[in-house]
Scaffold this motif. Sequence first.
Motif, mmCIF file in Angstrom:
data_model
loop_
_atom_site.group_PDB
_atom_site.id
_atom_site.type_symbol
_atom_site.label_atom_id
_atom_site.label_comp_id
_atom_site.label_asym_id
_atom_site.label_seq_id
_atom_site.Cartn_x
_atom_site.Cartn_y
_atom_site.Cartn_z
ATOM 1 N N GLY A 161 0.790 -1.226 0.000
ATOM 2 C CA GLY A 161 0.000 0.000 0.000
ATOM 3 C C GLY A 161 0.823 1.277 0.000
ATOM 4 N N SER A 162 2.141 1.154 -0.146
ATOM 5 C CA SER A 162 2.974 2.377 -0.125
ATOM 6 C C SER A 162 2.876 3.122 -1.449
ATOM 7 C CB SER A 162 4.437 2.039 0.195
ATOM 8 O OG SER A 162 4.969 1.159 -0.773
ATOM 9 N N GLY A 163 2.344 2.461 -2.484
ATOM 10 C CA GLY A 163 2.200 3.106 -3.791
ATOM 11 C C GLY A 163 3.174 2.575 -4.820
ATOM 12 N N LYS A 164 3.859 1.481 -4.495
ATOM 13 C CA LYS A 164 4.888 0.949 -5.411
ATOM 14 C C LYS A 164 4.356 0.731 -6.827
ATOM 15 C CE LYS A 164 5.527 -2.822 -3.194
ATOM 16 N NZ LYS A 164 4.472 -2.585 -2.195
ATOM 17 N N SER A 165 3.248 -0.022 -6.944
ATOM 18 C CA SER A 165 2.758 -0.391 -8.283
ATOM 19 C C SER A 165 2.290 0.837 -9.049
ATOM 20 C CB SER A 165 1.589 -1.368 -8.203
ATOM 21 O OG SER A 165 1.887 -2.389 -7.309
ATOM 22 N N SER A 166 1.400 1.602 -8.427
ATOM 23 C CA SER A 166 0.807 2.729 -9.163
ATOM 24 C C SER A 166 1.856 3.795 -9.472
ATOM 25 C CB SER A 166 -0.353 3.316 -8.365
ATOM 26 O OG SER A 166 0.064 3.605 -7.049
ATOM 27 N N ARG A 180 -5.349 3.925 1.934
ATOM 28 C CA ARG A 180 -5.299 3.828 0.462
ATOM 29 C C ARG A 180 -5.789 2.469 -0.010
ATOM 30 N NH1 ARG A 180 0.796 6.198 -0.150
ATOM 31 N NH2 ARG A 180 0.347 8.284 0.608
ATOM 32 N N ARG A 181 -5.348 1.422 0.668
ATOM 33 C CA ARG A 181 -5.730 0.077 0.233
ATOM 34 C C ARG A 181 -7.218 -0.155 0.419
ATOM 35 N NH1 ARG A 181 -2.443 -3.956 -1.432
ATOM 36 N NH2 ARG A 181 -1.732 -2.266 -2.710
ATOM 37 N N GLU A 238 -9.289 1.393 -2.201
ATOM 38 C CA GLU A 238 -9.158 0.679 -3.471
ATOM 39 C C GLU A 238 -10.074 -0.555 -3.502
ATOM 40 O OE1 GLU A 238 -4.815 0.112 -5.472
ATOM 41 O OE2 GLU A 238 -5.269 -0.993 -3.683
ATOM 42 N N LEU A 294 2.435 13.294 0.778
ATOM 43 C CA LEU A 294 2.431 13.669 -0.648
ATOM 44 C C LEU A 294 1.189 13.095 -1.323
ATOM 45 C CD1 LEU A 294 6.153 12.795 -1.617
ATOM 46 C CD2 LEU A 294 5.246 14.962 -0.755
ATOM 47 N N ASP A 295 0.662 13.817 -2.304
ATOM 48 C CA ASP A 295 -0.399 13.198 -3.089
ATOM 49 C C ASP A 295 0.252 12.354 -4.195
ATOM 50 O OD1 ASP A 295 0.175 14.820 -5.289
ATOM 51 O OD2 ASP A 295 -1.449 16.235 -4.887
ATOM 52 N N THR A 318 4.213 12.282 -5.444
ATOM 53 C CA THR A 318 5.045 11.098 -5.201
ATOM 54 C C THR A 318 5.759 10.681 -6.483
ATOM 55 O OG1 THR A 318 3.407 10.425 -3.556
ATOM 56 C CG2 THR A 318 5.052 8.787 -4.179
#
Length: 220
Positions: A13-18, A158-159, A162, A203-204, A208
């Motif tokens: 959920g840290s945003g790695k993929s997106s 975030r997760r 989603e 950060l948004d 990021t």
Amino acid sequence: MSRIVVAVDGPAGSGKSSVSKAVARKLGYAYLDTGAAYRAFAWHAQNAGVELEDAASVASALPSFEFSEATDPDHFSVRVGEKDVTDAIRKPAVTGIVSLVARVPEVRAALTEVFRSIAAATERDGIVIEGRDITTAVAPDAQVRVLLTASEEARMGRRSAELTGYSAQVVGEQLKARDRADSRVVDFMTAADGVTTVDSTELDFDETVDAVIAVIRTNL
Ligand SMILES: Nc1ncnc2c1ncn2[C@@H]1O[C@H](COP(=O)(O)OP(=O)(O)O)[C@@H](O)[C@H]1O
Ligand SMILES: Nc1ccn([C@@H]2O[C@H](COP(=O)(O)OP(=O)(O)O)[C@@H](O)[C@H]2O)c(=O)n1
């Protein structure tokens, strides 16, 4: 041609993929989601009827694992044999068992080889590879190495935003349990030497992406 490798690690959920996908798209790079491969193998192992608690039984599903993953950030897909499993591997049934297969050393060694072959085969100028052990084990020599973090609260929020249709509490508990299990195998909570931390808590999404691109520009 010397290909640029951008290695990105971080917790769930840290945003790695997106973020990695958006960075790859902006720079014209390929994109490799290694978590998708672990998820696809978990899906395959379960269908093969292995005993998930038994490492030898899990490893016995490796020879029959015919995996392919597209590296175009605009057309992402994952296949096992002929079957498109892109959506199936995101389901809680897979998320709940993936750590059990990811802890098996033979599985990690085999998938690491797959990732290196995919990276070597890309025809683009660079590739963003994201996961848990990319900066440390899969591509420790990458020109750019990033640890993407965010507070547990932000990641859980975030997760669960989603995964509509599932309770925020259940999603949060599963995410924490998976991070606990995964971090017994690989340390993705602290940056290894030479790895730059990007903390996205405040950060948004676009900020990021820009922060990761700034790290890339600084390192190239
Ligand atoms: N900086 C950010 N601010 C807000 N939401 C974000 C940010 N980075 C990622 N997200 C969102 O958080 C969710 C989880 O991101 P994801 O890329 O799936 O994380 P990971 O691959 O690390 O598990 C996605 O819906 C994504 O769009
Ligand atoms: N390089 C990697 C990537 C993922 N994994 C495993 O694969 C699982 C799924 O990874 P993922 O990146 O899809 O998970 P999310 O962070 O997207 O929730 C993780 O929970 C780990 O068990 C790993 O062990 N090593």
